[in-house]
Write a protein that holds these residues in place. Structure first.
Motif, PDB file in Angstrom:
ATOM      1  N   VAL A 100       9.938 -60.612  -4.315  1.00  0.00           N
ATOM      2  CA  VAL A 100      10.932 -61.431  -4.593  1.00  0.00           C
ATOM      3  C   VAL A 100      10.579 -62.936  -4.275  1.00  0.00           C
ATOM      4  O   VAL A 100      11.036 -63.776  -4.873  1.00  0.00           O
ATOM      5  CB  VAL A 100      12.195 -60.689  -4.293  1.00  0.00           C
ATOM      6  CG1 VAL A 100      13.304 -61.899  -4.021  1.00  0.00           C
ATOM      7  CG2 VAL A 100      12.731 -59.439  -4.775  1.00  0.00           C
ATOM      8  N   THR A 101       9.923 -62.736  -3.098  1.00  0.00           N
ATOM      9  CA  THR A 101       9.810 -64.537  -2.721  1.00  0.00           C
ATOM     10  C   THR A 101       8.272 -64.896  -3.193  1.00  0.00           C
ATOM     11  O   THR A 101       7.925 -65.849  -2.684  1.00  0.00           O
ATOM     12  CB  THR A 101       9.724 -64.429  -1.190  1.00  0.00           C
ATOM     13  OG1 THR A 101       8.652 -63.705  -0.706  1.00  0.00           O
ATOM     14  CG2 THR A 101      11.267 -63.993  -0.917  1.00  0.00           C
ATOM     15  N   GLN A 102       7.701 -64.278  -4.150  1.00  0.00           N
ATOM     16  CA  GLN A 102       6.199 -64.724  -4.490  1.00  0.00           C
ATOM     17  C   GLN A 102       6.194 -65.959  -5.164  1.00  0.00           C
ATOM     18  O   GLN A 102       5.195 -66.871  -5.368  1.00  0.00           O
ATOM     19  CB  GLN A 102       5.838 -63.813  -5.398  1.00  0.00           C
ATOM     20  CG  GLN A 102       6.401 -63.793  -6.746  1.00  0.00           C
ATOM     21  CD  GLN A 102       5.549 -62.666  -7.794  1.00  0.00           C
ATOM     22  OE1 GLN A 102       4.546 -62.120  -7.223  1.00  0.00           O
ATOM     23  NE2 GLN A 102       6.056 -62.255  -8.776  1.00  0.00           N
ATOM     24  N   GLY A 103       7.451 -66.526  -5.755  1.00  0.00           N
ATOM     25  CA  GLY A 103       7.492 -67.801  -6.266  1.00  0.00           C
ATOM     26  C   GLY A 103       7.663 -68.982  -5.245  1.00  0.00           C
ATOM     27  O   GLY A 103       7.795 -70.228  -5.777  1.00  0.00           O
ATOM     28  N   LEU A 104       7.635 -68.614  -4.002  1.00  0.00           N
ATOM     29  CA  LEU A 104       8.027 -69.764  -2.919  1.00  0.00           C
ATOM     30  C   LEU A 104       6.765 -70.825  -3.038  1.00  0.00           C
ATOM     31  O   LEU A 104       5.870 -70.475  -2.845  1.00  0.00           O
ATOM     32  CB  LEU A 104       8.213 -69.121  -1.693  1.00  0.00           C
ATOM     33  CG  LEU A 104       8.475 -70.026  -0.465  1.00  0.00           C
ATOM     34  CD1 LEU A 104       9.856 -70.685  -0.709  1.00  0.00           C
ATOM     35  CD2 LEU A 104       8.305 -69.279   0.875  1.00  0.00           C
ATOM     36  N   ARG A 105       7.360 -72.103  -3.201  1.00  0.00           N
ATOM     37  CA  ARG A 105       6.159 -73.185  -3.265  1.00  0.00           C
ATOM     38  C   ARG A 105       6.099 -73.567  -1.919  1.00  0.00           C
ATOM     39  O   ARG A 105       6.719 -73.559  -0.821  1.00  0.00           O
ATOM     40  CB  ARG A 105       7.082 -74.635  -3.795  1.00  0.00           C
ATOM     41  CG  ARG A 105       7.052 -74.058  -5.249  1.00  0.00           C
ATOM     42  CD  ARG A 105       7.698 -75.352  -6.134  1.00  0.00           C
ATOM     43  NE  ARG A 105       9.239 -75.586  -5.729  1.00  0.00           N
ATOM     44  CZ  ARG A 105      10.043 -76.373  -6.010  1.00  0.00           C
ATOM     45  NH1 ARG A 105       9.483 -76.987  -6.926  1.00  0.00           N
ATOM     46  NH2 ARG A 105      11.254 -76.372  -5.621  1.00  0.00           N
ATOM     47  N   SER A 106       4.695 -73.959  -1.481  1.00  0.00           N
ATOM     48  CA  SER A 106       4.362 -74.537  -0.162  1.00  0.00           C
ATOM     49  C   SER A 106       4.991 -75.699   0.133  1.00  0.00           C
ATOM     50  O   SER A 106       5.130 -76.723  -0.818  1.00  0.00           O
ATOM     51  CB  SER A 106       2.883 -74.542  -0.167  1.00  0.00           C
ATOM     52  OG  SER A 106       2.423 -75.485  -1.154  1.00  0.00           O
ATOM     53  N   SER A 107       5.098 -76.171   1.076  1.00  0.00           N
ATOM     54  CA  SER A 107       5.848 -77.416   1.743  1.00  0.00           C
ATOM     55  C   SER A 107       5.536 -77.695   3.198  1.00  0.00           C
ATOM     56  O   SER A 107       5.315 -76.858   4.104  1.00  0.00           O
ATOM     57  CB  SER A 107       7.371 -77.373   1.468  1.00  0.00           C
ATOM     58  OG  SER A 107       7.933 -78.560   2.138  1.00  0.00           O
ATOM     59  N   LYS A 108       5.400 -78.845   3.411  1.00  0.00           N
ATOM     60  CA  LYS A 108       5.159 -79.296   4.779  1.00  0.00           C
ATOM     61  C   LYS A 108       6.600 -79.120   5.657  1.00  0.00           C
ATOM     62  O   LYS A 108       6.677 -79.143   7.008  1.00  0.00           O
ATOM     63  CB  LYS A 108       4.975 -80.757   5.026  1.00  0.00           C
ATOM     64  CG  LYS A 108       3.264 -80.830   4.320  1.00  0.00           C
ATOM     65  CD  LYS A 108       2.953 -82.385   4.392  1.00  0.00           C
ATOM     66  CE  LYS A 108       1.343 -82.347   3.945  1.00  0.00           C
ATOM     67  NZ  LYS A 108       1.089 -84.013   4.118  1.00  0.00           N
ATOM     68  N   LEU A 109       7.740 -78.830   4.872  1.00  0.00           N
ATOM     69  CA  LEU A 109       9.016 -78.854   5.536  1.00  0.00           C
ATOM     70  C   LEU A 109       9.281 -77.581   6.175  1.00  0.00           C
ATOM     71  O   LEU A 109      10.125 -77.428   7.058  1.00  0.00           O
ATOM     72  CB  LEU A 109      10.000 -79.173   4.659  1.00  0.00           C
ATOM     73  CG  LEU A 109      10.007 -80.769   4.211  1.00  0.00           C
ATOM     74  CD1 LEU A 109      10.941 -80.591   2.982  1.00  0.00           C
ATOM     75  CD2 LEU A 109      10.159 -81.617   5.092  1.00  0.00           C
ATOM     76  N   TYR A 110       8.434 -76.342   6.010  1.00  0.00           N
ATOM     77  CA  TYR A 110       8.765 -75.220   6.505  1.00  0.00           C
ATOM     78  C   TYR A 110       7.141 -74.504   6.663  1.00  0.00           C
ATOM     79  O   TYR A 110       6.580 -74.679   5.979  1.00  0.00           O
ATOM     80  CB  TYR A 110       9.777 -74.411   5.880  1.00  0.00           C
ATOM     81  CG  TYR A 110       9.567 -74.275   4.226  1.00  0.00           C
ATOM     82  CD1 TYR A 110       8.498 -73.556   3.915  1.00  0.00           C
ATOM     83  CD2 TYR A 110      10.177 -75.247   3.436  1.00  0.00           C
ATOM     84  CE1 TYR A 110       8.172 -73.472   2.455  1.00  0.00           C
ATOM     85  CE2 TYR A 110       9.997 -75.104   1.958  1.00  0.00           C
ATOM     86  CZ  TYR A 110       9.054 -74.061   1.492  1.00  0.00           C
ATOM     87  OH  TYR A 110       8.667 -74.095   0.132  1.00  0.00           O
ATOM     88  N   HIS A 111       7.466 -73.392   7.782  1.00  0.00           N
ATOM     89  CA  HIS A 111       6.472 -72.231   7.662  1.00  0.00           C
ATOM     90  C   HIS A 111       7.243 -71.083   8.116  1.00  0.00           C
ATOM     91  O   HIS A 111       8.044 -71.084   8.672  1.00  0.00           O
ATOM     92  CB  HIS A 111       5.278 -72.705   8.895  1.00  0.00           C
ATOM     93  CG  HIS A 111       5.771 -72.571  10.083  1.00  0.00           C
ATOM     94  ND1 HIS A 111       6.526 -74.067  10.622  1.00  0.00           N
ATOM     95  CD2 HIS A 111       5.960 -71.934  11.058  1.00  0.00           C
ATOM     96  CE1 HIS A 111       6.846 -73.777  11.958  1.00  0.00           C
ATOM     97  NE2 HIS A 111       6.615 -72.417  12.085  1.00  0.00           N
ATOM     98  N   LEU A 112       6.646 -69.880   7.323  1.00  0.00           N
ATOM     99  CA  LEU A 112       7.235 -68.627   7.483  1.00  0.00           C
ATOM    100  C   LEU A 112       6.291 -67.647   8.247  1.00  0.00           C
ATOM    101  O   LEU A 112       6.647 -66.413   8.279  1.00  0.00           O
ATOM    102  CB  LEU A 112       7.809 -68.093   6.195  1.00  0.00           C
ATOM    103  CG  LEU A 112       8.570 -69.015   5.330  1.00  0.00           C
ATOM    104  CD1 LEU A 112       8.680 -68.187   4.112  1.00  0.00           C
ATOM    105  CD2 LEU A 112       9.927 -69.355   6.016  1.00  0.00           C
ATOM    106  N   HIS A 113       5.436 -67.987   8.710  1.00  0.00           N
ATOM    107  CA  HIS A 113       4.646 -67.242   9.411  1.00  0.00           C
ATOM    108  C   HIS A 113       3.998 -67.578  10.751  1.00  0.00           C
ATOM    109  O   HIS A 113       4.396 -68.678  11.477  1.00  0.00           O
ATOM    110  CB  HIS A 113       3.231 -67.107   8.711  1.00  0.00           C
ATOM    111  CG  HIS A 113       2.979 -66.962   7.227  1.00  0.00           C
ATOM    112  ND1 HIS A 113       3.457 -65.615   6.767  1.00  0.00           N
ATOM    113  CD2 HIS A 113       2.992 -67.454   6.131  1.00  0.00           C
ATOM    114  CE1 HIS A 113       3.231 -65.335   5.385  1.00  0.00           C
ATOM    115  NE2 HIS A 113       3.220 -66.816   5.153  1.00  0.00           N
TER     116      HIS A 113
END
Length: 306
Positions: free
Chosen positions: A293-306
């Protein structure tokens, strides 16, 4: 004392200045889409608009049963369905609505009202909140009246807020089915296949619009509106000889894979229509992760999920 100089501002300036500020906001903040109104009216997630020349080939209402105080669960489920919009075919109109009974607390009347203003996706029935005391009957029987005359939808689903439907898989399946006398879901008991008996599990079942209209006027149904809601729905149809086009979606509808495999529970599969018993956020997260479901998440310097 030094006199302060003053000047008279034309009245028109008080009108022009705010208008110019609004124009600047629209141009600078919303350069590609002048939809400032969505912040106020809830148009941020509008229903796709289909012109008279482009009527939907399939119209589906998905009614998610929940309770007024379940704000966090509604938010999660709402997001899970909104993220599916892009995968739906352009000629399919799917409306997801959360179904509540009467509000009973002061805070509910404010907080639920805010949800309605933002998302316009809530139905409030005139009943006391319950599971098996007639809520399903109130939901189905009220639809023809509140939605006006005519065929508002081709199909209506009753489901719960611990079930996740994959709407694209459901609509693909429905395209191949008749539009009359349809009763679809996960058949119970799942090991018996004789026609005209049993019922579809309360995790989620679908009725064609003609059956919804019949429920709204049937004395047979009105007299038996209380009791385990999925069993009673099956009993209504069995007694009246209706819902003859029955479609058992086993193994594509099943309970969350926790415990040994059975005829109603097994591992995730790519052709899944619905997963049930998502009782906590972790089960929801694992289910949504499997279906990317989250495969369309764009990369950004504003967040990291790992």
């Amino acid at each position: 004392m030094e006199k302060l100089s003053c000047f008279r501002v034309p009245k028109a300036s008080f009108i022009l200045l705010p208008m110019s500020l609004v124009a600047i906001i629209f141009i600078v903040v919303y350069p590609n889409d002048l939809r400032l109104q969505c912040l106020v009216t809830g148009g941020c997630q509008p229903r796709p608009l289909l012109s008279a020349a482009h009527k939907p080939a399939l119209r589906l209402l998905l009614g998610v049963f929940t309770v007024p105080d379940a704000y966090a669960r509604r938010s999660l489920v709402r997001h899970a369905y909104l993220l599916q919009r892009a995968s739906l075919p352009a000629d399919a109109a799917v409306d997801v609505r959360f179904v509540l009974c009467n509000l009973t607390k002061e805070e509910q009347r404010v907080l639920v009202a805010m949800e309605i203003m933002l998302y316009d996706d809530i139905i409030i029935l005139d009943c006391a909140e319950n599971v098996n005391d007639g809520k399903t009957y109130e939901y189905l029987s009220s639809l023809p009246r509140v939605l006006g005359g005519g065929r508002a939808y081709d199909y209506v689903v009753k489901t719960d807020d611990d079930t996740y439907y994959r709407l694209n898989r459901l609509t693909e399946t429905l395209r191949r089915l008749p539009r009359e006398d349809v009763y679809l879901g996960l058949r119970v008991p799942c090991w018996r296949k004789d026609e005209g008996s049993g019922f579809m599990s309360g995790l989620g079942y679908l009725l064609s619009w003609d059956l919804v209209e019949w429920i709204a006027t049937s004395e047979v149904v009105r007299r038996k509106k209380k009791g385990p809601e999925d069993i009673m729905t099956g009993a209504w149809l069995n007694e009246a000889g209706r819902g003859r086009n029955r479609f058992d979606m086993n193994p594509r509808m099943y309970d969350y894979p926790q415990g040994p495999d059975t005829c109603f529970r097994h591992g995730f599969s790519p052709d899944t229509i619905a997963v049930h018993k998502l009782k906590d956020d972790l089960k929801w997260a694992k289910t949504l992760q499997y279906f990317n479901v989250t495969q369309g998440l764009r990369s950004s310097k504003l967040y990291h999920l790992h």
